[in-house]
Design a protein around this motif. Structure first.
Motif, PDB file in Angstrom:
ATOM      1  N   LEU A 168      48.638  37.589  35.378  1.00  0.00           N
ATOM      2  CA  LEU A 168      48.742  37.258  34.006  1.00  0.00           C
ATOM      3  C   LEU A 168      47.417  36.513  33.613  1.00  0.00           C
ATOM      4  O   LEU A 168      47.164  36.505  32.568  1.00  0.00           O
ATOM      5  CB  LEU A 168      49.895  36.058  34.390  1.00  0.00           C
ATOM      6  CG  LEU A 168      51.237  36.665  34.690  1.00  0.00           C
ATOM      7  CD1 LEU A 168      52.179  35.642  35.136  1.00  0.00           C
ATOM      8  CD2 LEU A 168      51.561  37.302  33.120  1.00  0.00           C
ATOM      9  N   SER A 169      46.537  36.175  34.656  1.00  0.00           N
ATOM     10  CA  SER A 169      45.268  35.755  34.219  1.00  0.00           C
ATOM     11  C   SER A 169      44.384  36.842  33.459  1.00  0.00           C
ATOM     12  O   SER A 169      43.691  36.555  32.517  1.00  0.00           O
ATOM     13  CB  SER A 169      44.347  35.142  35.187  1.00  0.00           C
ATOM     14  OG  SER A 169      44.856  33.961  35.593  1.00  0.00           O
ATOM     15  N   CYS A 170      44.653  38.122  33.754  1.00  0.00           N
ATOM     16  CA  CYS A 170      43.897  39.122  33.295  1.00  0.00           C
ATOM     17  C   CYS A 170      44.477  39.553  31.914  1.00  0.00           C
ATOM     18  O   CYS A 170      43.838  39.753  30.831  1.00  0.00           O
ATOM     19  CB  CYS A 170      44.138  40.591  33.973  1.00  0.00           C
ATOM     20  SG  CYS A 170      43.301  40.475  35.731  1.00  0.00           S
ATOM     21  N   CYS A 171      45.677  39.064  31.590  1.00  0.00           N
ATOM     22  CA  CYS A 171      46.373  39.033  30.434  1.00  0.00           C
ATOM     23  C   CYS A 171      45.930  38.010  29.447  1.00  0.00           C
ATOM     24  O   CYS A 171      45.595  38.328  28.314  1.00  0.00           O
ATOM     25  CB  CYS A 171      47.946  38.931  30.344  1.00  0.00           C
ATOM     26  SG  CYS A 171      48.838  40.179  31.324  1.00  0.00           S
ATOM     27  N   LEU A 172      45.864  36.941  29.977  1.00  0.00           N
ATOM     28  CA  LEU A 172      45.233  35.920  29.183  1.00  0.00           C
ATOM     29  C   LEU A 172      43.506  36.277  28.858  1.00  0.00           C
ATOM     30  O   LEU A 172      43.082  36.124  27.767  1.00  0.00           O
ATOM     31  CB  LEU A 172      45.295  34.370  29.944  1.00  0.00           C
ATOM     32  CG  LEU A 172      45.013  33.004  29.290  1.00  0.00           C
ATOM     33  CD1 LEU A 172      45.573  31.958  29.714  1.00  0.00           C
ATOM     34  CD2 LEU A 172      43.498  32.927  29.026  1.00  0.00           C
ATOM     35  N   ASP A 173      43.064  36.803  29.771  1.00  0.00           N
ATOM     36  CA  ASP A 173      41.523  37.444  29.450  1.00  0.00           C
ATOM     37  C   ASP A 173      41.573  38.405  28.287  1.00  0.00           C
ATOM     38  O   ASP A 173      40.660  38.211  27.343  1.00  0.00           O
ATOM     39  CB  ASP A 173      40.945  37.858  30.436  1.00  0.00           C
ATOM     40  CG  ASP A 173      40.513  37.112  31.867  1.00  0.00           C
ATOM     41  OD1 ASP A 173      40.663  35.699  31.541  1.00  0.00           O
ATOM     42  OD2 ASP A 173      40.567  37.399  33.120  1.00  0.00           O
ATOM     43  N   TYR A 174      42.575  39.124  28.361  1.00  0.00           N
ATOM     44  CA  TYR A 174      42.588  40.226  27.254  1.00  0.00           C
ATOM     45  C   TYR A 174      42.964  39.627  25.741  1.00  0.00           C
ATOM     46  O   TYR A 174      42.196  39.718  24.845  1.00  0.00           O
ATOM     47  CB  TYR A 174      43.576  41.150  27.447  1.00  0.00           C
ATOM     48  CG  TYR A 174      44.020  41.843  26.275  1.00  0.00           C
ATOM     49  CD1 TYR A 174      43.281  43.130  25.844  1.00  0.00           C
ATOM     50  CD2 TYR A 174      45.040  41.416  25.519  1.00  0.00           C
ATOM     51  CE1 TYR A 174      43.596  43.900  24.812  1.00  0.00           C
ATOM     52  CE2 TYR A 174      45.249  42.206  24.234  1.00  0.00           C
ATOM     53  CZ  TYR A 174      44.678  43.256  23.884  1.00  0.00           C
ATOM     54  OH  TYR A 174      44.927  44.107  22.807  1.00  0.00           O
ATOM     55  N   LEU A 175      43.587  38.542  25.724  1.00  0.00           N
ATOM     56  CA  LEU A 175      44.024  37.743  24.765  1.00  0.00           C
ATOM     57  C   LEU A 175      42.842  36.873  23.967  1.00  0.00           C
ATOM     58  O   LEU A 175      42.376  37.156  22.904  1.00  0.00           O
ATOM     59  CB  LEU A 175      45.269  36.816  24.711  1.00  0.00           C
ATOM     60  CG  LEU A 175      46.675  37.559  25.005  1.00  0.00           C
ATOM     61  CD1 LEU A 175      47.703  36.530  25.183  1.00  0.00           C
ATOM     62  CD2 LEU A 175      46.763  38.417  23.572  1.00  0.00           C
ATOM     63  N   SER A 176      42.136  36.216  25.201  1.00  0.00           N
ATOM     64  CA  SER A 176      40.994  35.490  24.681  1.00  0.00           C
ATOM     65  C   SER A 176      39.919  36.288  24.172  1.00  0.00           C
ATOM     66  O   SER A 176      39.043  35.802  23.427  1.00  0.00           O
ATOM     67  CB  SER A 176      40.546  34.696  26.037  1.00  0.00           C
ATOM     68  OG  SER A 176      41.407  33.858  26.403  1.00  0.00           O
TER      69      SER A 176
END
Length: 347
Positions: free
Chosen positions: A193-201
């Motif tokens: 999920l942190s990778c998902c947040l990285d993508y959005l950021s």
């Protein structure tokens, strides 16, 4: 329920959702004719969705883009009502799900609300696809929410349900399935999920300081773990640590062979310790189809109030019928995303 109560097909989203919520709130099944009523209502709501879809197609051909989008969103709401009224193994359930997917595909005709299929790369070199719905213009730096489907729900189904909810709220969505998170076996869910947040950021149309997470069903546990491990999460709709707390209680009871072995004072302290791991505003969805019991959620809220920890509760309205419970998803979803909109607003 009289036929006159059925909503008129006008393509107005707010009216359509009010009608759907009113229908669900007043839903009853007679003991003898419950199955027949259910079948009739499924057919009627499927028909309402089809009529809205035809209206949207007609609007897009005439160049009325906004009206077409609203009509399609009305259709998605109607199809979700139909889907909730049938058992998962019923053929009508598959038909409703297929109509939801077709409704999402209609958005590909829209330049204003285009749904993208994006690839998320994890730290362990695995990858999976997710849905991304932008809030609006590419120049708009908007808040976003990572939405995780329930364990028996596809990302497509969740997206179809949420599209009408987020319309006009100025929030981008990244919708992922619970199975995709679980299948990344080499990385814990919070890392994925942190990778998902990285993508959005990394996206220019997303404000990296205003990203929330919403976990449906058992994914509420994943949302809690993620919010506790990644301080970039700005708001979390999750279980507040109550699933892990329930497991602790069960383990203690099994070891000691006693049902009421935990002192309530110690229990209060332990619940507060779990919620303190989260550094962002928290909304717990209790009861209904979720995994958090209403009684435990109320105890958690009381503990948090005593410890001056901010937490809010949502208790979905469940309609009991002879054949099971049906959730008024319209009102609960509106409540959840109204809260997310408030928490992720620029301050």
């Amino acid at each position: 329920m009289e036929y006159a109560a059925w909503p008129q097909v006008r393509g107005d989203l707010s009216s359509a959702r009010r009608a759907a919520a009113a229908f669900l709130d007043n839903l009853t099944f007679e003991d003898r004719s419950g199955a027949a009523d259910r079948q009739n209502w499924v057919a009627r709501w499927t028909g309402i969705g089809d009529e809205h879809g035809v209206l949207g197609d007609r609007n897009i051909r005439s160049g009325a883009l906004h009206e077409a989008i609203e009509a399609w969103l009305c259709a998605l709401t109607a199809f979700e009502v139909a889907r909730r009224l049938v058992d998962e193994d019923d053929q009508q359930s598959a038909d409703a799900s297929a109509r939801l997917e077709a409704g999402i595909q209609r958005f590909e005709l829209s330049l204003e609300q285009k749904v993208e299929r994006v690839q998320i790369e994890c730290c362990d070199q695995t990858e999976f696809l997710a849905y991304y719905l932008p809030a609006g213009s590419p120049d708009l730096c908007a808040p976003a929410v990572i939405c995780i489907s329930g364990e028996q729900e596809s990302g497509t189904t969740l997206l179809g349900r949420l599209l009408p909810v987020v319309f006009g709220r100025g929030i981008s969505l990244l919708v992922i399935s619970h199975d995709d998170i679980s299948n990344c076996s080499r990385s814990p869910s919070d890392i994925v999920l942190s990778c998902c947040l990285d993508y959005l950021s990394a996206r220019s149309d997303v404000d990296g300081t205003r990203i929330g997470v919403y976990g449906e069903g058992f994914s509420a546990v994943l949302a809690t773990d993620f919010a506790a491990s990644d301080r970039r999460v700005a708001a979390a709709v999750c279980d507040g640590g109550l699933w892990n707390w329930t497991r602790i209680l069960a383990s203690v009871s099994w070891i000691t062979k006693a049902a009421d072995v935990v002192d309530e004072g110690l229990a209060s302290v332990r619940r507060s310790q779990l919620i303190r791991r989260l550094r962002c505003p928290v909304l717990v969805v209790a009861g209904g189809r979720g995994i958090v019991s209403v009684s435990e959620a109320i105890k958690l809220q009381a503990d948090c109030m005593a410890a001056t920890i901010g937490i809010e509760l949502v208790i979905p309205r469940m309609i009991r019928t002879p054949e099971g419970e049906v959730e008024n998803f319209v009102t609960s979803d509106d409540c959840i995303f109204r809260w997310l909109e408030q928490q992720l607003a620029r301050k």
